[in-house]
Structures are given as C-alpha cells and as structure tokens.
Design a protein around this motif. Structure first.
Motif, PDB file in Angstrom:
ATOM      1  N   THR A  16     -38.257  -3.231 -33.387  1.00 30.48           N
ATOM      2  CA  THR A  16     -38.850  -3.969 -34.275  1.00 30.48           C
ATOM      3  C   THR A  16     -40.173  -4.437 -33.704  1.00 30.48           C
ATOM      4  OG1 THR A  16     -36.826  -4.811 -34.980  1.00 30.48           O
ATOM      5  CG2 THR A  16     -38.635  -5.882 -35.931  1.00 30.48           C
ATOM      6  N   GLU A  73     -31.968  -6.051 -37.237  1.00 28.10           N
ATOM      7  CA  GLU A  73     -30.615  -6.585 -37.706  1.00 28.10           C
ATOM      8  C   GLU A  73     -29.502  -6.808 -36.631  1.00 28.10           C
ATOM      9  OE1 GLU A  73     -28.146  -5.682 -41.512  1.00 28.10           O
ATOM     10  OE2 GLU A  73     -26.698  -4.558 -40.332  1.00 28.10           O
ATOM     11  N   GLY A 107     -28.856   1.746 -36.888  1.00 27.90           N
ATOM     12  CA  GLY A 107     -28.459   2.898 -37.669  1.00 27.90           C
ATOM     13  C   GLY A 107     -27.083   2.606 -38.060  1.00 27.90           C
ATOM     14  N   GLY A 111     -28.819  -2.498 -41.820  1.00 33.33           N
ATOM     15  CA  GLY A 111     -30.003  -3.103 -42.163  1.00 33.33           C
ATOM     16  C   GLY A 111     -30.072  -3.983 -43.460  1.00 33.33           C
TER      17      GLY A 111
HETATM   18  C1  LIG Z   1     -27.126  -8.793 -30.651  1.00 36.05           C
HETATM   19  C2  LIG Z   1     -27.333  -7.663 -31.537  1.00 36.05           C
HETATM   20  C3  LIG Z   1     -26.820  -7.500 -32.695  1.00 36.05           C
HETATM   21  C4  LIG Z   1     -26.809  -6.091 -33.073  1.00 36.05           C
HETATM   22  N1  LIG Z   1     -26.199  -6.047 -34.483  1.00 36.05           N
HETATM   23  C5  LIG Z   1     -26.507  -5.018 -35.315  1.00 36.05           C
HETATM   24  C6  LIG Z   1     -26.038  -4.914 -36.604  1.00 36.05           C
HETATM   25  O1  LIG Z   1     -25.225  -5.822 -37.054  1.00 36.05           O
HETATM   26  N2  LIG Z   1     -26.278  -4.057 -37.315  1.00 36.05           N
HETATM   27  C7  LIG Z   1     -27.207  -2.912 -36.833  1.00 36.05           C
HETATM   28  O2  LIG Z   1     -27.551  -1.848 -37.615  1.00 36.05           O
HETATM   29  N3  LIG Z   1     -27.640  -2.914 -35.531  1.00 36.05           N
HETATM   30  C8  LIG Z   1     -27.537  -3.942 -35.058  1.00 36.05           C
HETATM   31  N4  LIG Z   1     -27.948  -4.188 -33.565  1.00 36.05           N
HETATM   32  C9  LIG Z   1     -28.818  -2.939 -33.396  1.00 36.05           C
HETATM   33  C10 LIG Z   1     -30.183  -3.268 -33.699  1.00 36.05           C
HETATM   34  O3  LIG Z   1     -30.529  -3.601 -35.028  1.00 36.05           O
HETATM   35  C11 LIG Z   1     -31.273  -2.202 -32.975  1.00 36.05           C
HETATM   36  O4  LIG Z   1     -31.299  -2.341 -31.775  1.00 36.05           O
HETATM   37  C12 LIG Z   1     -32.582  -2.116 -33.679  1.00 36.05           C
HETATM   38  O5  LIG Z   1     -33.375  -1.222 -32.980  1.00 36.05           O
HETATM   39  C13 LIG Z   1     -33.291  -3.524 -33.943  1.00 36.05           C
HETATM   40  O6  LIG Z   1     -33.225  -4.237 -32.932  1.00 36.05           O
HETATM   41  P1  LIG Z   1     -34.352  -4.475 -31.868  1.00 36.05           P
HETATM   42  O7  LIG Z   1     -35.707  -4.743 -32.566  1.00 36.05           O
HETATM   43  O8  LIG Z   1     -34.031  -5.688 -31.093  1.00 36.05           O
HETATM   44  O9  LIG Z   1     -34.497  -3.149 -31.045  1.00 36.05           O
HETATM   45  C14 LIG Z   1     -27.863  -5.392 -32.914  1.00 36.05           C
HETATM   46  C15 LIG Z   1     -28.389  -5.366 -31.626  1.00 36.05           C
HETATM   47  C16 LIG Z   1     -28.378  -6.492 -30.990  1.00 36.05           C
HETATM   48  C17 LIG Z   1     -29.009  -6.979 -29.622  1.00 36.05           C
END
Ligand SMILES: Cc1cc2nc3c(=O)[nH]c(=O)nc-3n(C[C@H](O)[C@H](O)[C@H](O)COP(=O)(O)O)c2cc1C
Length: 179
Positions: A16, A73, A107, A111
């Motif tokens: 993000t 998310e 993925g 989202g």
């Molecule tokens: C604490 C945590 C919870 C997450 N829960 C979900 C989720 O519920 N659904 C999903 O699609 N991805 C989930 N993810 C993956 C993130 O959405 C994914 O890493 C994505 O790249 C966005 O997060 P970022 O901007 O921190 O990389 C989770 C990641 C973390 C660190």
C-alpha cells in the motif's frame, strides 16, 4: 483544488505504501503517509492534540478538498493505523468532502471487507464516499509499486471520478458561502 492521498499502511515497505507513493508521484496531489507518521494511540486526552504528529494529520486533512483513502486489508478490515488516525478526527473534517476508496489485499479475493469497513467508518464521519472503488491484488503490482496496465487504468478512473466530484463540491461550497 487539493487532492490528498492517504497511505493507511503502517508498513514502510508494504504494498500500500509503495503503490500510494507511485500514485502521489503520478498525480498532482498532497500526501499523508501513515507509515511515516508515528501517531500516538488515541486516548482522547487534550495533550495528544498538541503533538506535532496529530497537528500534521489535522492540517493535511483540513487542506484536502477531496481524499483518496488507501488501506491494506488486515484481518478483513482497514489497518489499525488508519482507524486510529480517524479517531483523532470528526465530521467537521470530512463533511461534504468527496472520498474515494482503495484497498490493497493479499490476494485470494481479499480487499472487499476492508472497503466495506472503510465505507462504514467514513460515512460515520459524514464524508461523501464515492460509489466507485478499487481493490489491488499482489498480481496487479509490479516492482516498487508500479502497476500493471489494467490496475493503472483503474486508478486513473478512480482519480478522475474523485477529481470531478471534488470540483463540483468546491463550486457548491463556494456558492453557498457567497449567498
Ligand atoms: C496483520 C495482517 C493481516 C492481514 N489480513 C489480510 C486479510 O484479511 N485479507 C487479505 O487479503 N490480506 C491480508 N493481509 C495481507 C495484506 O493485505 C497484504 O500484505 C497487502 O500487500 C497489503 O498490506 P501492506 O500494504 O501492509 O503490504 C494481511 C497482512 C497483515 C500484515
């Protein structure tokens, strides 16, 4: 007209963060990056509002005529960092402001829950949340936050729509002031 992009991820290397930095570079916008702003955990105590971080949050939101809100998310919702930032604010900062929503998921059709969560919370802040919204998957994102064509087109449409409603809302608010 000032469009503000908010990175709702607390992770400096998160997708993000990378994506919103690229969007900020591509469009003339201001940027509020929650991965760079160490806000205290909201307690409601008056001294918190005197901190530089909370003042920066408030100033940037006040100056935004329209806002693109991006959240990762996390566990089926927006990030805790973004919800904590909202808790320092209230409807005075959001009323009549057009807001567009973007979620970055891990993925597997993720989202949408983050978007719905963000929609409920921003409506409670009296923002004018646009119908158009977008989810980006890891497959949409190339190196360092650049996007595949379809995803870049989706961002372009989202920003265009936000810009259009922000212009209209500014005109209405200015006309109202002149009555
Ligand atoms: C604490 C945590 C919870 C997450 N829960 C979900 C989720 O519920 N659904 C999903 O699609 N991805 C989930 N993810 C993956 C993130 O959405 C994914 O890493 C994505 O790249 C966005 O997060 P970022 O901007 O921190 O990389 C989770 C990641 C973390 C660190």
């Amino acid at each position: 007209m000032n469009i503000l992009i908010i990175n709702g991820s607390p992770r400096e290397t998160g997708r993000t963060t990378q994506v919103t930095r690229e969007i900020h570079k591509s469009y003339q916008s201001s940027f509020l990056d929650l991965s760079q702003l160490s806000l205290p955990i909201f307690t409601g105590e008056p001294h918190q509002y005197e901190t530089e971080e909370v003042q920066e949050l408030i100033k940037k939101i006040e100056k935004g005529d329209g806002i693109l809100l991006a959240t990762p998310e996390y566990h089926g919702a927006m990030s805790g960092a973004l919800k904590n930032a909202f808790d320092f604010l209230n409807s005075a900062y959001f009323a009549h402001k057009p807001v567009a929503l973007l979620a970055v998921s891990g993925g597997g059709k993720g989202g949408i829950n983050a978007l719905n969560n963000l929609r409920t919370v921003t409506r409670a802040l009296y923002a004018n949340v646009l119908s158009k919204q977008l989810v980006l998957d890891p497959a949409d994102i190339l190196e360092k936050g650049t996007l595949r064509k379809n995803a870049a087109d989706g961002i372009h449409e989202l920003v265009n729509e936000l810009t259009m409603y922000t212009q209209v809302s500014k005109q209405i608010l200015e006309a109202k002031q002149n009555v």
